[in-house]
Design a protein around this motif. Structure first.
Motif, PDB file in Angstrom:
ATOM      1  N   MET A   1       0.838  -1.185   0.000  1.00  0.00           N
ATOM      2  CA  MET A   1       0.000   0.000   0.000  1.00  0.00           C
ATOM      3  C   MET A   1       0.881   1.246   0.000  1.00  0.00           C
ATOM      4  N   THR A   2       0.371   2.278  -0.643  1.00  0.00           N
ATOM      5  CA  THR A   2       1.169   3.500  -0.747  1.00  0.00           C
ATOM      6  C   THR A   2       0.576   4.668   0.016  1.00  0.00           C
ATOM      7  N   GLU A   3      -0.590   4.514   0.638  1.00  0.00           N
ATOM      8  CA  GLU A   3      -1.212   5.669   1.271  1.00  0.00           C
ATOM      9  C   GLU A   3      -0.373   6.254   2.406  1.00  0.00           C
ATOM     10  N   ASN A   4       0.367   5.427   3.151  1.00  0.00           N
ATOM     11  CA  ASN A   4       1.222   5.945   4.210  1.00  0.00           C
ATOM     12  C   ASN A   4       2.386   6.753   3.669  1.00  0.00           C
ATOM     13  N   LEU A   5       2.665   6.610   2.391  1.00  0.00           N
ATOM     14  CA  LEU A   5       3.728   7.361   1.741  1.00  0.00           C
ATOM     15  C   LEU A   5       3.431   8.852   1.765  1.00  0.00           C
ATOM     16  N   TRP A   6       2.164   9.214   1.900  1.00  0.00           N
ATOM     17  CA  TRP A   6       1.734  10.615   1.843  1.00  0.00           C
ATOM     18  C   TRP A   6       1.516  11.202   3.234  1.00  0.00           C
ATOM     19  N   ASN A   7       2.151  10.610   4.246  1.00  0.00           N
ATOM     20  CA  ASN A   7       2.152  11.137   5.610  1.00  0.00           C
ATOM     21  C   ASN A   7       3.592  11.224   6.093  1.00  0.00           C
ATOM     22  N   TYR A   8       3.885  12.223   6.914  1.00  0.00           N
ATOM     23  CA  TYR A   8       5.228  12.341   7.488  1.00  0.00           C
ATOM     24  C   TYR A   8       5.459  11.236   8.500  1.00  0.00           C
ATOM     25  N   GLN A   9       6.693  10.780   8.588  1.00  0.00           N
ATOM     26  CA  GLN A   9       7.067   9.820   9.611  1.00  0.00           C
ATOM     27  C   GLN A   9       6.958  10.515  10.972  1.00  0.00           C
ATOM     28  N   PRO A  10       6.445   9.827  11.990  1.00  0.00           N
ATOM     29  CA  PRO A  10       6.280  10.459  13.298  1.00  0.00           C
ATOM     30  C   PRO A  10       7.593  10.979  13.887  1.00  0.00           C
ATOM     31  N   THR A  11       8.714  10.383  13.494  1.00  0.00           N
ATOM     32  CA  THR A  11      10.018  10.775  14.045  1.00  0.00           C
ATOM     33  C   THR A  11      10.722  11.869  13.234  1.00  0.00           C
ATOM     34  N   ALA A  12      10.093  12.364  12.166  1.00  0.00           N
ATOM     35  CA  ALA A  12      10.737  13.343  11.276  1.00  0.00           C
ATOM     36  C   ALA A  12      10.820  14.741  11.886  1.00  0.00           C
ATOM     37  N   GLY A  13       9.997  15.011  12.888  1.00  0.00           N
ATOM     38  CA  GLY A  13      10.022  16.336  13.498  1.00  0.00           C
ATOM     39  C   GLY A  13       9.145  17.341  12.779  1.00  0.00           C
ATOM     40  N   HIS A  14       8.202  16.862  11.991  1.00  0.00           N
ATOM     41  CA  HIS A  14       7.306  17.777  11.277  1.00  0.00           C
ATOM     42  C   HIS A  14       6.231  18.303  12.219  1.00  0.00           C
ATOM     43  N   TRP A  54      20.726  21.375 -10.774  1.00  0.00           N
ATOM     44  CA  TRP A  54      21.110  19.989 -10.545  1.00  0.00           C
ATOM     45  C   TRP A  54      20.534  19.070 -11.619  1.00  0.00           C
ATOM     46  N   ILE A  55      19.245  19.133 -11.891  1.00  0.00           N
ATOM     47  CA  ILE A  55      18.687  18.368 -13.011  1.00  0.00           C
ATOM     48  C   ILE A  55      17.968  19.340 -13.951  1.00  0.00           C
ATOM     49  N   PHE A  56      18.707  20.335 -14.354  1.00  0.00           N
ATOM     50  CA  PHE A  56      18.268  21.296 -15.364  1.00  0.00           C
ATOM     51  C   PHE A  56      17.012  22.049 -14.970  1.00  0.00           C
ATOM     52  N   GLY A  57      16.950  22.469 -13.712  1.00  0.00           N
ATOM     53  CA  GLY A  57      15.863  23.321 -13.269  1.00  0.00           C
ATOM     54  C   GLY A  57      14.519  22.657 -13.138  1.00  0.00           C
ATOM     55  N   LYS A  58      14.484  21.351 -13.111  1.00  0.00           N
ATOM     56  CA  LYS A  58      13.221  20.647 -12.977  1.00  0.00           C
ATOM     57  C   LYS A  58      12.757  20.643 -11.523  1.00  0.00           C
ATOM     58  N   GLU A  59      11.463  20.460 -11.365  1.00  0.00           N
ATOM     59  CA  GLU A  59      10.903  20.256 -10.050  1.00  0.00           C
ATOM     60  C   GLU A  59      10.642  18.764  -9.863  1.00  0.00           C
ATOM     61  N   VAL A  60      10.715  18.327  -8.623  1.00  0.00           N
ATOM     62  CA  VAL A  60      10.378  16.947  -8.292  1.00  0.00           C
ATOM     63  C   VAL A  60       9.369  16.956  -7.146  1.00  0.00           C
ATOM     64  N   LEU A  61       8.529  15.952  -7.115  1.00  0.00           N
ATOM     65  CA  LEU A  61       7.554  15.790  -6.043  1.00  0.00           C
ATOM     66  C   LEU A  61       8.029  14.646  -5.160  1.00  0.00           C
ATOM     67  N   LEU A  62       8.194  14.922  -3.884  1.00  0.00           N
ATOM     68  CA  LEU A  62       8.617  13.899  -2.934  1.00  0.00           C
ATOM     69  C   LEU A  62       7.498  13.637  -1.933  1.00  0.00           C
ATOM     70  N   PRO A  63       7.067  12.390  -1.810  1.00  0.00           N
ATOM     71  CA  PRO A  63       6.075  12.067  -0.786  1.00  0.00           C
ATOM     72  C   PRO A  63       6.634  12.368   0.606  1.00  0.00           C
ATOM     73  N   ALA A  64       5.767  12.777   1.507  1.00  0.00           N
ATOM     74  CA  ALA A  64       6.197  13.153   2.861  1.00  0.00           C
ATOM     75  C   ALA A  64       6.947  12.037   3.579  1.00  0.00           C
ATOM     76  N   ARG A  65       6.625  10.798   3.287  1.00  0.00           N
ATOM     77  CA  ARG A  65       7.253   9.666   3.986  1.00  0.00           C
ATOM     78  C   ARG A  65       8.755   9.588   3.725  1.00  0.00           C
ATOM     79  N   THR A  66       9.234  10.214   2.648  1.00  0.00           N
ATOM     80  CA  THR A  66      10.668  10.188   2.367  1.00  0.00           C
ATOM     81  C   THR A  66      11.447  11.096   3.317  1.00  0.00           C
ATOM     82  N   VAL A  67      10.751  11.965   4.032  1.00  0.00           N
ATOM     83  CA  VAL A  67      11.398  12.893   4.968  1.00  0.00           C
ATOM     84  C   VAL A  67      11.733  12.155   6.260  1.00  0.00           C
ATOM     85  N   VAL A  68      13.019  12.189   6.624  1.00  0.00           N
ATOM     86  CA  VAL A  68      13.433  11.533   7.868  1.00  0.00           C
ATOM     87  C   VAL A  68      13.730  12.532   8.979  1.00  0.00           C
TER      88      VAL A  68
END
Length: 122
Positions: A1-14, A54-68
């Motif tokens: 499942m990927t839905e948790n990917l769109w929430n911050y990790q509880p330990t990230a300090g968000h 870095w990658i020619f001025g592109k934007e990237v979307l990062l799911p919140a779960r990638t934040v540590v």
């Protein structure tokens, strides 16, 4: 499942309501850019990162779960992905993909369980 990917990790300090715009974003192997837009909505949290040259001025979307870790004093956000992983993620176009459920699913598959480069479970 990927839905948790769109929430911050509880330990990230968000902290909900914190404006992360302008924070530098650090991959596991170096800087990737700055936060241009973000959402901290439960179940739909993400960062839009302007990668500059870095990658020619592109934007990237990062799911919140990638934040540590979020360091408010240094104004830095640390993510658990390498630069190459982020660079090779499905291409992001703000006007087309920001509200696109299909794009979110593709990104969830890429960053979630069984993802390329040893993606971590969501």
């Amino acid at each position: 499942m990927t839905e948790n990917l769109w929430n911050y990790q509880p330990t990230a300090g968000h902290l909900a309501g914190t404006d992360l715009t302008g924070y530098k974003v650090e991959a596991t192997d170096g800087s990737i850019g700055k936060v241009d837009k973000h959402s901290d909505e439960v179940g739909d949290a993400y960062l839009v990162v302007d990668t500059g040259v870095w990658i020619f001025g592109k934007e990237v979307l990062l799911p919140a779960r990638t934040v540590v870790k979020i360091d408010p004093e240094e104004r830095k956000i640390f993510v658990d992905r390498a630069k190459e992983q982020i660079k090779n993620a499905p291409e992001f176009h703000r006007d087309d993909h920001l509200g696109d459920a299909g794009y979110r699913e593709a990104l969830g598959t890429y960053y979630g369980t069984g993802a390329p480069f040893g993606g971590r479970p969501a």
